[in-house]
Design an enzyme around this catalytic site. Structure first.
Site, PDB file in Angstrom:
ATOM      1  CD  GLU A   1      35.222  28.918  10.164  1.00 59.37           C
ATOM      2  OE1 GLU A   1      35.165  29.818   9.315  1.00 59.37           O
ATOM      3  OE2 GLU A   1      35.900  27.882  10.017  1.00 59.37           O
TER       4      GLU A   1
ATOM      5  CD  GLU B   1      38.348  29.706   5.043  1.00 58.38           C
ATOM      6  OE1 GLU B   1      38.648  28.514   5.242  1.00 58.38           O
ATOM      7  OE2 GLU B   1      37.539  30.334   5.761  1.00 58.38           O
TER       8      GLU B   1
END
Length: 255
Positions: free
Chosen positions: A137, A234
């Site tokens: 990520e 998130e």
């Protein structure tokens, strides 16, 4: 219509993880994901997942020592990185989770890239034995200054160099809007390499019903891409998580 996964690193973070899983089910989430579940017995997590019928979509490898943000791109720390990868995949296997985010850490340069590629090769080989994926990520340079991965294009180049079919990108709309912008075109361009999509408001990382991104449009574009997996919420709620969930209805394209 989009489906949503609750990232329990931020949502219901005041509850023990098994209770947070049950709270996410009551709130209408379609799946869950987490950051570092390791202080909880995996049997208790599996029981909560079985009770609710939710799938745990992903979890993170260990950050390392205090102040660190992953180990996999740190030259000379390969043994620790691989121990963290093995721990994450073992835990994932015990709870039926099919993806592990291998955290790169604070590093830069050719030696860091070589260490990252070698550790990802180890991770992908181990993950393949349990039909799991490895995720990497890109993080933005405000929240994670000095993090090894900071753009989708850099992550794409790493994936290409690794040459592993089970290595994918975690495409976090929050991080990548900050770092690159032009988000919907970037989503389409990176779709073949993307294993999971996350979201939060930009720039404050709050609930996605405000800020500079129109998530009604973003979610519709993701739907148009043919994406059929839950999108990871998130974000950092202000106050109680349950009070922050109005976006789940207001931002659906059909609402």
């Amino acid at each position: 219509m989009p489906r949503f996964s609750a990232n329990l690193g931020f949502l219901w973070s005041d509850l023990p993880l098994p209770d947070a899983i049950r709270a996410a089910a009551r709130a209408g989430f379609d799946a869950v994901e987490c950051h570092w579940p390791y202080r909880f017995d995996p049997a208790d997590i599996r029981a909560a997942l079985d009770d609710t019928g939710l799938e745990m979509l992903g979890l993170n490898s260990s950050r390392g020592k205090e102040g660190e943000n992953g180990l996999a791109a740190l030259p000379g720390r390969e043994a620790e990185a691989r121990e963290a990868i093995s721990q994450a995949l073992d835990y994932a296997g015990r709870i039926g989770c099919k993806a592990v985010h291998v955290m790169a850490g604070f590093a830069s340069g050719p030696r860091a890239e070589a260490a990252f590629l070698a550790n990802l090769d180890f991770a992908c080989e181990l993950a393949a034995r349990q039909s799991a994926a490895i995720l990497i990520e890109p993080l933005n340079h405000y929240d994670a200054p000095g993090y090894f991965l900071n753009s989708a294009d850099q992550a794409a180049a790493i994936i290409e160099r690794a040459g592993r079919g089970n290595l994918r990108m975690m495409f976090d709309c929050y991080h990548l809007q900050i770092m690159q912008g032009d988000l919907t075109r970037l989503l389409h361009r990176m779709a073949p390499l993307t294993g999971h999509i996350q979201f939060a408001a930009v720039p404050d990382r709050g609930a996605p019903d405000h800020g500079e991104l129109d998530y009604r449009h973003v979610f519709a574009e993701i739907d148009n891409m043919g994406w059929d997996r839950p999108l990871g919420a998130e974000y950092r709620p202000v106050g109680a998580t349950d009070a922050s969930l109005g976006w789940m209805q207001s931002l659906r394209p059909s609402a």
